[in-house]
Design an enzyme around this catalytic site. Structure first.
Site, short mmCIF file in Angstrom:
data_model
loop_
_atom_site.label_atom_id
_atom_site.label_comp_id
_atom_site.label_asym_id
_atom_site.label_seq_id
_atom_site.Cartn_x
_atom_site.Cartn_y
_atom_site.Cartn_z
N CYS A 134 93.08 -38.99 -8.82
CA CYS A 134 93.84 -38.30 -9.87
C CYS A 134 93.12 -37.03 -10.33
O CYS A 134 93.74 -36.00 -10.54
CB CYS A 134 93.99 -39.18 -11.12
SG CYS A 134 94.30 -40.91 -10.80
N ASP A 135 91.82 -37.12 -10.52
CA ASP A 135 91.13 -36.08 -11.28
C ASP A 135 90.12 -35.24 -10.48
O ASP A 135 89.61 -34.25 -11.01
CB ASP A 135 90.39 -36.73 -12.47
CG ASP A 135 91.37 -37.41 -13.42
OD1 ASP A 135 92.50 -36.93 -13.54
OD2 ASP A 135 91.00 -38.43 -14.04
N CYS A 172 89.45 -42.45 -11.90
CA CYS A 172 90.31 -42.23 -10.73
C CYS A 172 90.02 -40.89 -10.07
O CYS A 172 90.46 -39.85 -10.55
CB CYS A 172 91.78 -42.31 -11.15
SG CYS A 172 92.91 -42.02 -9.79
#
Ligand code: NAP
Length: 307
Positions: free
Chosen positions: A134-135, A131
């Site tokens: 997200c990261d 992701c």
């Protein structure tokens, strides 16, 4: 018999549990084969509103669970092996035991597809991610690699150029499945380097618990080499967890639930929430929102039936 059973204990399932529990429906949550869902696979979450300093993914999802339990939600571990939605009460088989319910919220998510490389699973959350949203932020000025040739890979590669010093896109073929516009946008981005007809064969260094390099192979020539990398992002698709519902719920060609408006499925009393239906947003906050919608719909459905 339960008023509500919720399948899945990620953001969608836990939020549906909080809402249905607060409505006095004593939901049973079947936590599934990946308890905590995708958040349990990530590290720090900085985009879930309400946490100005960020929060660890597993902690966030545990907090949701405790919040739901406080209002009477119950959890069982296990995976739904079989479902009978042909008549009510709906029936679900978990670890050889059948559970019955008046309404069902399917929040079983979609699991990221992994490559199956020897060190891949050990490095998830330590440089291996599925992701970018997200990261990506953690890879400022770092070397990033993205695997895949579809729209997700293009979107993620483009997004990651905001952070990384360089982004290498690795795809197993020379042809791209991605839509023309997404591919062209990436081609026009000078920070993206391309490696086609190439596959990763392993990721290092699991002994240091961090991604430092990737072993690559050109599938046409057989040539192998090692490239230094800090972040390894997979964008090779997601597999929705809908196997027990095949032939019962309306699913699209890839197995995602087809919504019949709001949180409704084709079966009255069965509702969807989160990534099991959502191919587009796939965020913790949107999954939570979907769990809330499904809970409200289940509550109204039961109320209309006089329960
Ligand atoms: P996808 O279209 O299924 O693409 C998956 C990619 O991963 C393909 O290029 C595939 O290679 C590759 N792949 C699969 N298994 C692999 C393996 N074991 N090793 C190496 N490569 C592998 O998935 P997606 O990109 O996640 O997109 C899913 C859907 O969401 C699509 O309909 C897409 O259009 C949509 N989407 C849209 C947007 C947007 O419009 N903004 C953004 C993201 C996604 P091959 O091509 O060789 O099979």
């Amino acid at each position: 018999m339960r008023d509500v059973i919720i399948i899945g204990s990620g953001c969608a399932g836990n939020t549906a549990a909080i809402y249905t529990a607060r409505a006095g429906l004593k939901p049973l949550v079947i936590s599934g084969h990946e308890p905590g869902g995708q958040l349990s696979l990530t590290t720090e979450v900085e985009n879930f509103p309400g946490f100005p300093e960020g929060i660890m993914g597993p902690q966030l999802v545990e907090n949701m669970k405790q919040q739901a339990a406080r209002f009477g939600a119950e959890y069982v571990t296990g995976k739904v092996e079989e479902a009978d939605l042909s008549r009510r009460p709906f029936r679900l088989k978990v670890d050889e035991e059948w559970h019955e319910c008046r309404t069902l919220i399917v929040a079983s998510g979609a699991s990221a597809r992994w490559l199956g490389l020897p060190n891949e699973q050990r490095l998830i959350g330590h440089g291996v991610s599925s992701c970018a949203t997200c990261d990506g932020f953690f890879y400022r000025d770092k070397k990033i690699m993205v695997i895949g040739g579809g729209d997700s890979a293009m979107e993620e590669a483009n997004f990651l150029t905001r952070f990384g010093s360089e982004v290498t896109l690795v795809h197993r073929r020379d042809e791209f499945r991605a839509s023309k516009i997404m591919l062209e946008r990436c081609k026009a981005n000078p920070k993206i380097k391309w490696l086609t007809s190439t596959i990763p064969v392993d990721i290092f260094d699991a002994s240091k618990n961090s991604v430092e390099a990737v072993r690559l192979k050109n599938v046409k020539t057989g040539e192998e080499w090692t490239q230094e990398v800090d972040g390894f992002f997979l964008a090779i698709g997601h597999v929705p967890n809908t196997q027990p519902f095949v032939g019962q719920l309306d699913l699209d060609t890839d197995g995602f639930i087809v919504s019949h408006g709001g949180a409704r499925t084709n079966i009255a009393g069965v509702f969807h929430a989160g990534d099991v239906e959502d191919r587009t947003y796939r965020q913790a906050i949107t999954a939570s929102g979907a769990g809330c919608k499904a809970a409200i719909e289940a509550e109204r459905f039961l109320e209309a039936e006089g329960h």
